[in-house]
Design a protein around this motif. Structure first.
Motif, PDB file in Angstrom:
ATOM      1  N   ASN A 197       0.827  -1.207   0.000  1.00 46.41           N
ATOM      2  CA  ASN A 197       0.000   0.000   0.000  1.00 46.41           C
ATOM      3  C   ASN A 197       0.858   1.252   0.000  1.00 46.41           C
ATOM      4  N   ARG A 198       1.950   1.234   0.762  1.00 44.24           N
ATOM      5  CA  ARG A 198       2.842   2.387   0.795  1.00 44.24           C
ATOM      6  C   ARG A 198       3.466   2.638  -0.574  1.00 44.24           C
ATOM      7  N   TYR A 199       3.821   1.559  -1.273  1.00 45.85           N
ATOM      8  CA  TYR A 199       4.399   1.706  -2.607  1.00 45.85           C
ATOM      9  C   TYR A 199       3.396   2.357  -3.549  1.00 45.85           C
ATOM     10  N   TYR A 200       2.163   1.860  -3.550  1.00 46.22           N
ATOM     11  CA  TYR A 200       1.151   2.423  -4.446  1.00 46.22           C
ATOM     12  C   TYR A 200       0.826   3.866  -4.096  1.00 46.22           C
ATOM     13  N   MET A 214       1.438   7.047  -6.543  1.00 44.03           N
ATOM     14  CA  MET A 214       0.328   7.922  -6.901  1.00 44.03           C
ATOM     15  C   MET A 214       0.658   9.380  -6.568  1.00 44.03           C
ATOM     16  N   ARG A 215       1.160   9.619  -5.365  1.00 39.63           N
ATOM     17  CA  ARG A 215       1.479  10.985  -4.970  1.00 39.63           C
ATOM     18  C   ARG A 215       2.565  11.586  -5.863  1.00 39.63           C
ATOM     19  N   SER A 216       3.540  10.767  -6.232  1.00 36.43           N
ATOM     20  CA  SER A 216       4.621  11.263  -7.093  1.00 36.43           C
ATOM     21  C   SER A 216       4.082  11.661  -8.459  1.00 36.43           C
ATOM     22  N   SER A 217       3.204  10.833  -9.031  1.00 34.71           N
ATOM     23  CA  SER A 217       2.684  11.149 -10.358  1.00 34.71           C
ATOM     24  C   SER A 217       1.795  12.394 -10.315  1.00 34.71           C
TER      25      SER A 217
END
Length: 83
Positions: free
Chosen positions: A21-24, A28-31
């Protein structure tokens, strides 16, 4: 520390899910951050469907709430149109 085998397994599962979940969430936040940094309208209009699609996927898998996805999509669309 847990004593039951099922509790130990649940701890392992929770740890794995948390990392996933942290990876996703990070991706998402980066994009979204990269999209907001765009200055060219043509590029923003081209990238908007990709970001919206990712937000929809995150909401459908319940990694983020559907209303949060809707709010982000709305803000990003307004941003792209205002360029």
């Amino acid at each position: 520390m847990a004593n039951h085998k099922s509790a130990l397994k649940r701890i392992r599962q929770s740890r794995a899910r948390r990392l996933r979940n942290r990876y996703y969430a990070r991706t998402m936040r980066s994009s979204v951050r990269k999209f907001r940094a765009l200055t060219d309208k043509a590029i923003a209009q081209e990238r908007l469907p990709e970001v919206v699609s990712m937000l929809d996927r995150m909401a459908s898998k319940r990694r983020i709430h559907k209303n949060k996805a809707a709010n982000l999509k709305s803000k990003l669309t307004r941003f792209a149109n205002s360029l």
